[in-house]
Write a protein that holds these residues in place. Structure first.
Motif, PDB file in Angstrom:
ATOM      1  N   CYS A 482       0.836  -1.205   0.000  1.00 33.73           N
ATOM      2  CA  CYS A 482       0.000   0.000   0.000  1.00 33.73           C
ATOM      3  C   CYS A 482       0.870   1.255   0.000  1.00 33.73           C
ATOM      4  O   CYS A 482       1.828   1.347   0.779  1.00 33.73           O
ATOM      5  N   HIS A 484       0.046   4.081   1.055  1.00 32.88           N
ATOM      6  CA  HIS A 484      -0.252   4.936   2.205  1.00 32.88           C
ATOM      7  C   HIS A 484       0.324   4.383   3.502  1.00 32.88           C
ATOM      8  O   HIS A 484       0.969   5.088   4.244  1.00 32.88           O
ATOM      9  N   CYS A 485       0.051   3.100   3.745  1.00 24.61           N
ATOM     10  CA  CYS A 485       0.462   2.580   5.056  1.00 24.61           C
ATOM     11  C   CYS A 485       1.555   1.520   4.953  1.00 24.61           C
ATOM     12  O   CYS A 485       2.086   1.093   5.966  1.00 24.61           O
ATOM     13  N   CYS A 500      -6.663  -1.740   0.134  1.00 23.33           N
ATOM     14  CA  CYS A 500      -5.774  -2.064   1.260  1.00 23.33           C
ATOM     15  C   CYS A 500      -6.636  -2.464   2.449  1.00 23.33           C
ATOM     16  O   CYS A 500      -7.461  -1.677   2.934  1.00 23.33           O
ATOM     17  N   CYS A 503      -5.543  -0.099   5.803  1.00 23.85           N
ATOM     18  CA  CYS A 503      -5.969   1.294   5.972  1.00 23.85           C
ATOM     19  C   CYS A 503      -7.212   1.619   5.148  1.00 23.85           C
ATOM     20  O   CYS A 503      -7.640   2.766   5.113  1.00 23.85           O
ATOM     21  N   SER A 505      -7.837   1.989   2.088  1.00 21.33           N
ATOM     22  CA  SER A 505      -7.782   2.905   0.946  1.00 21.33           C
ATOM     23  C   SER A 505      -7.790   2.101  -0.353  1.00 21.33           C
ATOM     24  O   SER A 505      -7.476   0.906  -0.366  1.00 21.33           O
TER      25      SER A 505
END
Ligand SMILES: [Zn+2]
Length: 591
Positions: A482, A484-485, A500, A503, A505
């Motif tokens: 991911c 983002h995380c 994901c 998180c 997203s």
């Protein structure tokens, strides 16, 4: 163990009117055998004619057929006066005169009263003893206040103390106040950094030299600690409405007593109970005795500590001395508390998220970044943040941010060449970066690191360069993660969209993560195996490609990297084994 034969003493009373019974002649008093354990005996070094005060609790043993009582478990003993003139123990020596109510003779009297209830003269003595402490107002001696109430319960008097240190400890959900219990993980779900609560603690000292740790309320925010440091540390305060939790000794609390010893000898002469001013002057010239080997753990509330208004910093306050890392690393002392300001270059969590397990920090400061560094000094040092040390949320944030920060470390223990942050340590962000006009606090850019050599230490940083002589194919893989995380728990949805799970997203194109570990051969370390975990950018440059299409290693011949030259790379030293031969595990880092 050491067995000493004592005569219970009614101390001389130079300032009291002689309405008490004339002291019994020494022949009337039965001798007493006192057993000191190894540590207490070493601390006291009892010699003939010494006067020793034995604080409660202790136990007595009567042996049938023997007219001698035996006193055991005398862990809380202090030498009051010494037969040898050169070493006069002065601390914490509430003097024999004032201690009279607690002389052994009186305590035996008390026991006899309980046993027979016949002996009226003893009873009177006991009443006299209790009356001694029921004075209104506040007292100046922690021991007086604590002893006045016996084993447990609330200390009614307010006690005048100097706050030597303010710190916080991680607080478990229950608030028993025991400093032992929070080391035990009670819940299966470890607390996250955000909801870790911390309890405010103060280390106080009275004007007779005695120390106590007072555990106070839970802090609403971990960053509130600084406020209390500014309000209380170094100030004379009144302690009130406190309870005794336990007595603590050096044997089980080496870090706390390490800190207490670093505050010793006191900066100003201590008070001696029962001394006239002239005597006081004489005593103040004497050498301070050994530091106390026990103290009390107390608990209270925020309102239990009240600074005395308009008081400057107490002369008894022993402020932490900030030293440079160079000075500290050069010191030969085996284990000592110290304070310094350093820049964290890299951090490594040992298990779980930061705020849970141990955190290791690689630090440096300008003194270790001088162009020429003599001797065996290294350019970085390792800090281990023990789980008993509370990290404030601002420090945690700074560790996660890519920018480097100057961080102040207070009362950290240097042991075996590393800095250990313990319960009493305070880690805080330095409020301001060094000003532009002073280059003193500035680090060179880039930061200088040691080239890898056989003297390398774990959790430090180094630079490494060499030729790739092997690839650990078990560790060579890539995976989508991911953006983002960083989680690899991705679900493929229709229309080539990823979701994901961690998180929640949605991603068009997940990031590709790569792991590759190679074995390096470095000319200066021929007999050593150097294994390094490479970063993505280095792997891509080795494979001569800008990206790994589709997140697959397939199509790239891992073997083709053999013989290629690498470095110099910045690396974190993960692991070193020296037997049977030198093996160094590194991890490439970006600074
Ligand atoms: Zn995610």
């Amino acid at each position: 163990m050491r067995l000493v034969r004592c005569e219970p003493c009614t101390p001389p009373m130079p300032h009291t009117e002689g309405h008490r019974d004339e002291q019994a002649s020494s022949e009337d008093r039965a001798p007493l055998l006192v057993l000191f354990n190894k540590e207490t005996a070493a601390q006291l070094n009892p010699l003939p004619k010494d006067v020793i005060h034995i604080y409660p609790p202790w136990q007595s043993l009567s042996v049938e057929g023997s007219d001698c009582d035996i006193i055991l478990n005398t862990h809380f003993s202090q030498k009051v006066s010494s037969s040898s003139k050169s070493s006069v123990a002065s601390l914490p020596s509430p003097s024999a005169q004032k201690r009279m109510p607690y002389s052994l003779e009186k305590v035996f009297g008390l026991l006899e009263v309980c046993a027979t209830t016949e002996d009226h003269s003893s009873k009177q003595d006991v009443q006299h003893a209790i009356g001694h402490f029921s004075l209104p107002g506040h007292c100046q001696s922690l021991l007086d206040a604590i002893e006045a109430l016996g084993q447990a319960g609330c200390v009614g008097h307010s006690v005048e103390v100097v706050v030597q240190r303010v710190y916080s400890i991680p607080a478990p959900d229950f608030c028993s106040g025991s400093i032992l219990k929070h080391r035990i993980k009670t819940s299966a779900v470890a607390p996250t950094a955000e909801n870790t609560r911390t309890r405010l603690c103060v280390l106080v000292q009275d004007s007779y030299g005695m120390f106590s740790v007072v555990q106070l309320h839970l802090l609403a925010s971990t960053d509130d600690l600084q406020k209390y440091c500014q309000m209380w540390q170094g100030k004379t305060c009144l302690l009130r409405a406190i309870k005794v939790v336990q007595r603590i000794t050096r044997e089980r609390h080496t870090w706390l007593f390490g800190l207490i010893h670093s505050l010793w000898p006191p900066l100003v002469p201590l008070k001696h109970l029962g001394c006239t001013p002239s005597l006081q002057t004489m005593q103040s010239e004497k050498v301070a005795g050994p530091p106390p080997s026990f103290c009390y753990l107390l608990c209270g509330q925020e309102s239990s500590v009240e600074p005395i208004e308009d008081q400057p910093t107490s002369p008894l306050y022993f402020a932490p001395t900030v030293q440079t890392l160079k000075e500290l690393m050069q010191s030969e002392v085996k284990s000592f508390p110290c304070s310094f300001v350093a820049t964290v270059l890299h951090h490594k969590k040992q298990m779980g998220n930061i705020g849970q397990g141990e955190v290791w920090l690689a630090i440096t400061d300008p003194s270790l970044q001088e162009e020429r560094l003599e001797g065996p000094l290294r350019r970085t040092a390792a800090v281990c943040v023990n789980t008993s040390c509370a990290l404030t949320s601002s420090v945690l944030e700074s560790l996660h941010s890519p920018a480097t920060h100057r961080i102040s470390f207070r009362d950290v223990v240097k042991e075996h060449g590393i800095f250990l942050c313990t319960e009493q340590s305070v880690i805080s962000l330095c409020p301001t970066e060094p000003s532009a006009q002073s280059s003193l606090g500035m680090l060179p850019k880039p930061v200088r690191l040691d080239a890898l050599d056989s003297g390398v230490t774990p959790s430090s940083l180094c630079t490494v360069s060499g030729v790739i002589v092997g690839v650990d194919e078990n560790t060579a893989y890539s995976w989508p993660a991911c953006n983002h995380c960083g989680s690899d728990r991705l679900e493929m949805l229709p229309q080539q969209i990823f979701h994901c799970v961690s998180c929640k997203s949605f991603l068009d194109k997940p990031e590709t993560r790569i792991q590759l570990e190679v074995i390096l051969s470095q000319a200066s370390l021929m007999d050593c195996t150097i294994k390094i975990k490479l970063q993505k950018k280095t792997v891509l440059s080795l494979l001569n490609t800008a990206s790994l299409e589709g997140g697959e290693f397939s199509g790239y011949d891992v073997e083709s990297v053999l013989g290629k030259e690498l470095g110099p790379l910045n690396a974190y030293v993960r692991l070193i084994t020296r037997k049977p031969s030198l093996w160094i595990g590194l991890e490439e880092i970006s600074l």
